[in-house]
Design a protein around this motif. Structure first.
Motif, PDB file in Angstrom:
ATOM      1  N   HIS A  96     -22.509  -7.147  49.834  1.00 39.31           N
ATOM      2  CA  HIS A  96     -22.610  -8.511  48.961  1.00 39.31           C
ATOM      3  C   HIS A  96     -21.387  -8.903  49.247  1.00 39.31           C
ATOM      4  N   PRO A  97     -21.279 -10.359  49.277  1.00 42.62           N
ATOM      5  CA  PRO A  97     -20.257 -11.215  49.862  1.00 42.62           C
ATOM      6  C   PRO A  97     -19.063 -10.990  48.886  1.00 42.62           C
ATOM      7  N   LEU A  98     -19.389 -10.939  47.552  1.00 37.54           N
ATOM      8  CA  LEU A  98     -18.251 -10.564  46.754  1.00 37.54           C
ATOM      9  C   LEU A  98     -17.712  -9.518  46.405  1.00 37.54           C
ATOM     10  N   LYS A  99     -18.323  -8.422  46.855  1.00 33.64           N
ATOM     11  CA  LYS A  99     -17.678  -7.132  47.009  1.00 33.64           C
ATOM     12  C   LYS A  99     -16.129  -6.922  47.364  1.00 33.64           C
ATOM     13  N   ARG A 100     -15.611  -6.247  46.611  1.00 35.39           N
ATOM     14  CA  ARG A 100     -14.269  -6.109  47.024  1.00 35.39           C
ATOM     15  C   ARG A 100     -14.094  -5.519  48.363  1.00 35.39           C
ATOM     16  N   LEU A 101     -13.226  -5.879  49.047  1.00 33.29           N
ATOM     17  CA  LEU A 101     -13.022  -5.258  50.430  1.00 33.29           C
ATOM     18  C   LEU A 101     -12.698  -3.908  50.400  1.00 33.29           C
ATOM     19  N   LEU A 102     -11.679  -3.465  49.336  1.00 32.44           N
ATOM     20  CA  LEU A 102     -11.523  -2.038  48.877  1.00 32.44           C
ATOM     21  C   LEU A 102     -12.941  -1.211  48.764  1.00 32.44           C
ATOM     22  N   ASP A 103     -13.843  -1.794  48.189  1.00 34.37           N
ATOM     23  CA  ASP A 103     -15.055  -1.097  47.970  1.00 34.37           C
ATOM     24  C   ASP A 103     -15.681  -0.837  49.282  1.00 34.37           C
ATOM     25  N   VAL A 104     -15.682  -2.001  49.961  1.00 37.24           N
ATOM     26  CA  VAL A 104     -16.560  -2.037  51.215  1.00 37.24           C
ATOM     27  C   VAL A 104     -16.021  -0.839  52.115  1.00 37.24           C
ATOM     28  N   CYS A 135      -3.648  -0.168  47.817  1.00 40.76           N
ATOM     29  CA  CYS A 135      -4.906  -0.692  48.446  1.00 40.76           C
ATOM     30  C   CYS A 135      -4.522  -1.359  49.627  1.00 40.76           C
ATOM     31  N   THR A 136      -3.098  -1.498  50.162  1.00 39.78           N
ATOM     32  CA  THR A 136      -2.656  -2.799  51.259  1.00 39.78           C
ATOM     33  C   THR A 136      -3.534  -2.432  52.534  1.00 39.78           C
ATOM     34  N   VAL A 137      -4.162  -3.244  53.100  1.00 43.67           N
ATOM     35  CA  VAL A 137      -4.664  -3.003  54.433  1.00 43.67           C
ATOM     36  C   VAL A 137      -4.237  -4.267  55.093  1.00 43.67           C
ATOM     37  N   LEU A 138      -4.215  -4.329  56.470  1.00 40.43           N
ATOM     38  CA  LEU A 138      -4.062  -5.551  57.288  1.00 40.43           C
ATOM     39  C   LEU A 138      -5.068  -6.563  57.864  1.00 40.43           C
ATOM     40  N   VAL A 139      -5.435  -7.781  57.441  1.00 43.10           N
ATOM     41  CA  VAL A 139      -5.990  -8.362  57.679  1.00 43.10           C
ATOM     42  C   VAL A 139      -5.530  -9.467  58.924  1.00 43.10           C
ATOM     43  N   ASP A 140      -6.125  -9.396  60.195  1.00 40.42           N
ATOM     44  CA  ASP A 140      -5.441 -10.129  61.317  1.00 40.42           C
ATOM     45  C   ASP A 140      -4.017 -10.119  61.175  1.00 40.42           C
ATOM     46  N   GLY A 141      -3.689  -8.594  60.825  1.00 40.48           N
ATOM     47  CA  GLY A 141      -2.069  -8.415  61.156  1.00 40.48           C
ATOM     48  C   GLY A 141      -1.229  -8.636  59.943  1.00 40.48           C
ATOM     49  N   ALA A 142      -1.827  -9.171  58.839  1.00 43.39           N
ATOM     50  CA  ALA A 142      -0.966  -9.509  57.533  1.00 43.39           C
ATOM     51  C   ALA A 142      -1.460  -8.666  56.413  1.00 43.39           C
ATOM     52  N   PRO A 143      -0.496  -7.985  55.863  1.00 44.57           N
ATOM     53  CA  PRO A 143      -0.709  -7.025  54.684  1.00 44.57           C
ATOM     54  C   PRO A 143      -1.508  -7.775  53.581  1.00 44.57           C
ATOM     55  N   VAL A 144      -2.564  -7.339  52.940  1.00 47.59           N
ATOM     56  CA  VAL A 144      -3.182  -7.966  51.827  1.00 47.59           C
ATOM     57  C   VAL A 144      -3.554  -6.916  50.898  1.00 47.59           C
ATOM     58  N   ASN A 145      -3.777  -7.096  49.608  1.00 50.11           N
ATOM     59  CA  ASN A 145      -4.219  -6.228  48.632  1.00 50.11           C
ATOM     60  C   ASN A 145      -5.802  -6.072  48.729  1.00 50.11           C
ATOM     61  N   SER A 146      -6.307  -5.277  49.265  1.00 47.90           N
ATOM     62  CA  SER A 146      -7.921  -5.321  49.378  1.00 47.90           C
ATOM     63  C   SER A 146      -8.550  -4.971  48.165  1.00 47.90           C
ATOM     64  N   CYS A 147      -7.900  -4.875  47.066  1.00 51.51           N
ATOM     65  CA  CYS A 147      -8.673  -5.088  45.820  1.00 51.51           C
ATOM     66  C   CYS A 147      -8.884  -6.397  45.293  1.00 51.51           C
ATOM     67  N   LEU A 148      -8.352  -7.266  45.881  1.00 46.13           N
ATOM     68  CA  LEU A 148      -8.352  -8.635  45.535  1.00 46.13           C
ATOM     69  C   LEU A 148      -8.970  -9.682  46.728  1.00 46.13           C
ATOM     70  N   VAL A 149      -9.731  -9.131  47.766  1.00 46.13           N
ATOM     71  CA  VAL A 149     -10.400  -9.703  48.821  1.00 46.13           C
ATOM     72  C   VAL A 149     -11.663  -9.561  48.722  1.00 46.13           C
ATOM     73  N   PRO A 150     -12.535 -10.816  48.643  1.00 46.16           N
ATOM     74  CA  PRO A 150     -13.979 -10.316  48.554  1.00 46.16           C
ATOM     75  C   PRO A 150     -14.354 -10.217  50.043  1.00 46.16           C
ATOM     76  N   ALA A 151     -15.267  -9.435  50.245  1.00 52.69           N
ATOM     77  CA  ALA A 151     -15.775  -9.231  51.551  1.00 52.69           C
ATOM     78  C   ALA A 151     -16.142 -10.494  52.472  1.00 52.69           C
ATOM     79  N   ALA A 152     -16.745 -11.405  51.745  1.00 48.38           N
ATOM     80  CA  ALA A 152     -16.805 -12.644  52.854  1.00 48.38           C
ATOM     81  C   ALA A 152     -15.676 -13.396  53.418  1.00 48.38           C
TER      82      ALA A 152
END
Lengths: 280, 195
Positions: free
Chosen positions: B35-43, B65-82
């Motif tokens: 689902h495009p709105l699923k949290r990256l963390l859950d994906v 829940c920090t992961v790197l998106v294109d090299g930049a740290p983000v909180n994956s609990c606040l990022v929608p999969a889309a």
């Protein structure tokens, strides 16, 4: 437990025009930028909205550039973009300072200026900087664009003049002279919502023109506020004590989970006094 | 026949509801029907079985829940999969346990209970090769640890930077003295990292 999203829909525009059309035809939609506020509500189970518009890919809204005398900052510029932008750092350093105190690196990498404005929190860190800069907000819809002075953008607690079919495209900042300052007071240096936040600007009078004083506070009223009567008193050359007296009448802080009204009044005065006495 | 039709309907419904999302996950291409709105963390945790990324607060305060998106740290609990379609996502598993930071956290007590550790390491990677103590304090301000008091974490990051710089100097010396085939060495390194 992970929040449920299956009953929610996401619209994915390819361009700004696409997005504005969707807002007009499919509305009401909730625009979604960096999601650093929206997804907190989702995770808490307090998010009511079910239809969203993903703005993340609209790179046209990410630019930071000069158009004539105006510094135009796209709504989708992230706090990291603002901190790194030489234009922002040179022309409106108080905004760069505000952005660098928003959350940690993870939040700064996602959170956007437009999102901070649209979220309309009275504690939004970048908002006093925009208010003190006499910025204007550019609102676009399928019908066209309009500009609203930042001080007229908020109408009440979490309420703005943005219509449901409009997007915040960005802000325009005029040429600013003189000294700027930004101060945030919270429980922790980073990653805390402010108890009091202040942005201020002082431009000494040049020739016959009057001095310009701008003082804006967050977290001391239902919206970000400019202390206009205090500004006028300082610009007219009245003493700091008189101005501070006016300020404590002018702001309307409340007791809440983060602080008390008494503390906020005191700190707001101290911040202004600190700014004013260090200007010479 | 009936069963097939029923299954097909379910399959078609899923195919319609969940558009396939492409991204580079830990260096490998991944196609995900989520689902495009699923949290990256859950994906990551549910659909990709990458449970190294932890959920702490769910409101962007703790950085677990920090992961790197294109090299930049983000909180994956606040990022929608889309919003990560078409990006490079790196999780703690992407380091394969061989990153100098991982070794340093073990050797210098940077990890105690371990919940904050994957997020700490991912945020530390974004600090660059030679972070000062101030860089670490600012760069890790969004990562909370309740065990170490942070000093051990800063020590670990400093040690990793030191060892990394030493290894690089050694590699440079080796490169200058030996006239071995550059392409060959690169192949060997990739084979070693992916095995």
């Amino acid at each position: 437990m992970p929040p449920t999203v299956s009953h929610r829909t996401l619209f994915e525009p390819k361009s700004l025009r696409d997005a504005l059309k969707m807002l007009r035809d499919e509305g009401p939609l909730t625009p979604m930028a960096g999601c650093t506020d929206l997804y907190v509500a989702l995770n808490f189970g307090t998010l009511q909205e079910t239809r969203f518009l993903n703005l993340w890919r609209l790179d046209a809204l990410r630019t930071i550039e000069m158009r004539g005398d105006l510094l135009c900052i796209g709504a989708m510029a992230t706090h990291t973009d603002l901190i790194r932008s030489p234009l922002v750092r040179r022309r409106i350093p108080m905004l760069a300072a505000a952005s660098s105190e928003v959350g940690g690196a993870q939040i700064q990498n996602r959170g956007t200026l437009g999102g901070n404005i649209a979220n309309a929190s009275p504690a939004g860190d970048t908002l006093p900087a925009l208010a003190a800069a006499d910025a204007s907000v550019v609102l676009t819809s399928a019908a066209g664009a309009r500009r609203v002075a930042f001080s007229a953008f908020y109408t009440g607690y979490r309420a703005t003049v943005r219509r449901p079919d409009e997007l915040i495209a960005g802000v325009e900042v005029p040429v600013l002279r003189g000294r700027q300052a930004f101060r945030k007071v919270g429980t922790r240096a980073a990653q805390a919502i402010s108890k009091v936040v202040m942005a201020a600007r002082f431009e000494p009078s040049r020739g016959s023109g009057p001095a310009v004083v701008r003082v804006a506070f967050g977290s001391v009223a239902p919206t970000v506020v400019r202390a206009t009567r205090t500004e006028a008193a300082l610009a007219a050359g009245q003493s700091l004590d008189v101005a501070l007296g006016i300020l404590t009448e002018e702001i309307a802080p409340i007791d809440d989970i983060r602080s008390t009204a008494v503390y906020r009044r005191r700190v707001a005065s101290n911040l202004l006094a600190g700014f004013w006495t260090s200007k010479k | 026949m009936f069963l097939w039709q029923k299954n097909f309907a379910v399959f078609a419904a899923f195919a319609l509801l969940l558009p396939v999302m492409r991204l580079i996950l830990n260096g490998k291409r991944a196609n995900l029907g989520v689902h495009p709105l699923k949290r990256l963390l859950d994906v990551l945790r549910e659909d990709c079985a990458l449970t190294g990324t932890k959920e702490g607060c769910g409101e962007g305060e703790c950085g677990a829940c920090t992961v790197l998106v294109d090299g930049a740290p983000v909180n994956s609990c606040l990022v929608p999969a889309a919003q990560v379609a078409g990006t490079r996502v790196t999780t703690i598993e992407g380091l394969s346990g061989r990153h100098p930071l991982q070794r340093a956290f073990v050797e210098h007590g940077g990890a105690q209970c371990g919940i904050c550790t994957p997020g700490m390491i991912m945020a530390a990677i974004a600090l660059g090769p030679r972070p000062t103590l101030q860089d670490m304090r600012v760069g890790l301000a969004g990562n909370l640890c309740r065990c170490t008091g942070y000093s051990a974490i800063y020590r670990s990051i400093a040690a990793a930077a030191k060892s990394k710089n030493r290894r690089e100097r050694k590699a440079r010396r080796a490169k200058n003295s030996r006239s071995s085939n550059k392409q060959e060495r690169r192949k060997r390194r990739i084979a070693r990292n992916t095995s």
